[in-house]
Design a protein around this motif. Structure first.
Motif, short mmCIF file in Angstrom:
data_model
loop_
_atom_site.label_atom_id
_atom_site.label_comp_id
_atom_site.label_asym_id
_atom_site.label_seq_id
_atom_site.Cartn_x
_atom_site.Cartn_y
_atom_site.Cartn_z
N GLY A 75 61.62 -6.79 9.12
CA GLY A 75 60.86 -8.03 9.06
C GLY A 75 60.42 -8.37 7.64
N VAL A 76 59.99 -7.37 6.90
CA VAL A 76 59.60 -7.58 5.50
C VAL A 76 60.79 -8.08 4.69
CG1 VAL A 76 58.85 -6.41 3.38
CG2 VAL A 76 57.68 -5.93 5.55
N ILE A 77 61.96 -7.48 4.93
CA ILE A 77 63.17 -7.91 4.22
C ILE A 77 63.49 -9.36 4.58
CG2 ILE A 77 65.65 -7.53 3.97
CD1 ILE A 77 65.06 -4.52 4.43
N MET A 78 63.34 -9.73 5.84
CA MET A 78 63.65 -11.10 6.27
C MET A 78 62.64 -12.10 5.74
SD MET A 78 66.53 -11.13 7.76
CE MET A 78 66.92 -10.02 6.42
N VAL A 79 61.39 -11.70 5.58
CA VAL A 79 60.41 -12.60 4.95
C VAL A 79 60.84 -12.87 3.51
CG1 VAL A 79 58.05 -12.75 4.09
CG2 VAL A 79 58.46 -12.02 6.44
N GLY A 80 61.26 -11.81 2.81
CA GLY A 80 61.76 -11.98 1.45
C GLY A 80 62.98 -12.88 1.39
N ALA A 81 63.89 -12.71 2.34
CA ALA A 81 65.10 -13.55 2.38
C ALA A 81 64.74 -15.01 2.65
CB ALA A 81 66.06 -13.03 3.44
N THR A 82 63.77 -15.22 3.53
CA THR A 82 63.33 -16.59 3.83
C THR A 82 62.70 -17.24 2.61
OG1 THR A 82 62.96 -15.97 6.14
CG2 THR A 82 61.89 -17.99 5.36
N ILE A 83 61.85 -16.50 1.93
CA ILE A 83 61.21 -17.03 0.72
C ILE A 83 62.26 -17.35 -0.34
CG2 ILE A 83 59.70 -16.41 -1.23
CD1 ILE A 83 58.00 -14.84 0.88
N ASP A 91 69.70 -25.42 2.23
CA ASP A 91 69.64 -26.33 3.37
C ASP A 91 69.00 -25.62 4.58
OD1 ASP A 91 71.61 -24.83 4.74
OD2 ASP A 91 73.23 -26.13 4.06
N GLY A 92 68.68 -26.39 5.59
CA GLY A 92 67.95 -25.88 6.75
C GLY A 92 68.65 -24.72 7.44
N LYS A 93 69.97 -24.77 7.53
CA LYS A 93 70.73 -23.71 8.19
C LYS A 93 70.56 -22.38 7.45
CE LYS A 93 75.15 -23.37 7.62
NZ LYS A 93 76.59 -23.56 7.57
N GLU A 94 70.62 -22.42 6.12
CA GLU A 94 70.47 -21.20 5.34
C GLU A 94 69.05 -20.65 5.41
OE1 GLU A 94 71.97 -22.69 1.63
OE2 GLU A 94 73.88 -21.66 1.91
N ILE A 95 68.08 -21.52 5.53
CA ILE A 95 66.69 -21.08 5.66
C ILE A 95 66.44 -20.49 7.04
CG2 ILE A 95 64.28 -21.86 5.75
CD1 ILE A 95 65.05 -23.95 3.57
N MET A 96 67.03 -21.10 8.06
CA MET A 96 66.77 -20.65 9.43
C MET A 96 67.41 -19.31 9.77
SD MET A 96 64.56 -22.53 10.69
CE MET A 96 64.58 -21.73 12.29
#
Length: 114
Positions: A75-83, A91-96
């Motif tokens: 989850g921490v890694i995914m928060v970093g990826a989202t940021i 674009d929205g797809k890459e953020i989602m």
């Protein structure tokens, strides 16, 4: 709910191990990390952390505590990826994509807490 957790742990575990190994030399991860301004060392570190998280996710099939920790770890890694995606104005797809995986890994943690 236990079966749902096992299914998620297997899929996520295998997926993160594969994606983690791709960070070591896959063309797309190399270009992406360069595009986002991250070093090769950071790309390798993230690959190692994803592989470890994936292995822990699979071990979590037999240990609720390990499943909870693996979900939080990834989850921490995914928060970093989202940021990273937001800062890059992707674009929205890459953020989602990392947001969806964040939801899945946190679901594993939540299911194993209950």
């Amino acid at each position: 709910m236990h079966i749902l957790s096992i299914v998620l742990e297997v899929i996520l575990g295998i997926g993160y191990v594969i994606v983690g190994f791709m960070k070591f030399g896959g063309k797309e991860p190399i270009e992406s990390f360069k595009h986002y301004g991250y070093s090769n060392g950071f790309r390798i570190l993230i690959g190692i952390l994803e592989i470890l998280g994936g292995v822990l996710m699979i071990i979590g099939i037999w240990s609720q505590l390990v499943a909870i920790l693996a979900g939080l770890w990834l989850g921490v890694i995914m928060v970093g990826a989202t940021i990273t995606q937001i800062r890059a104005k992707s674009d929205g797809k890459e953020i989602m994509l990392p947001v969806v995986f964040l939801i899945f890994v946190l679901a594993v943690s939540a299911i194993n807490v209950l």
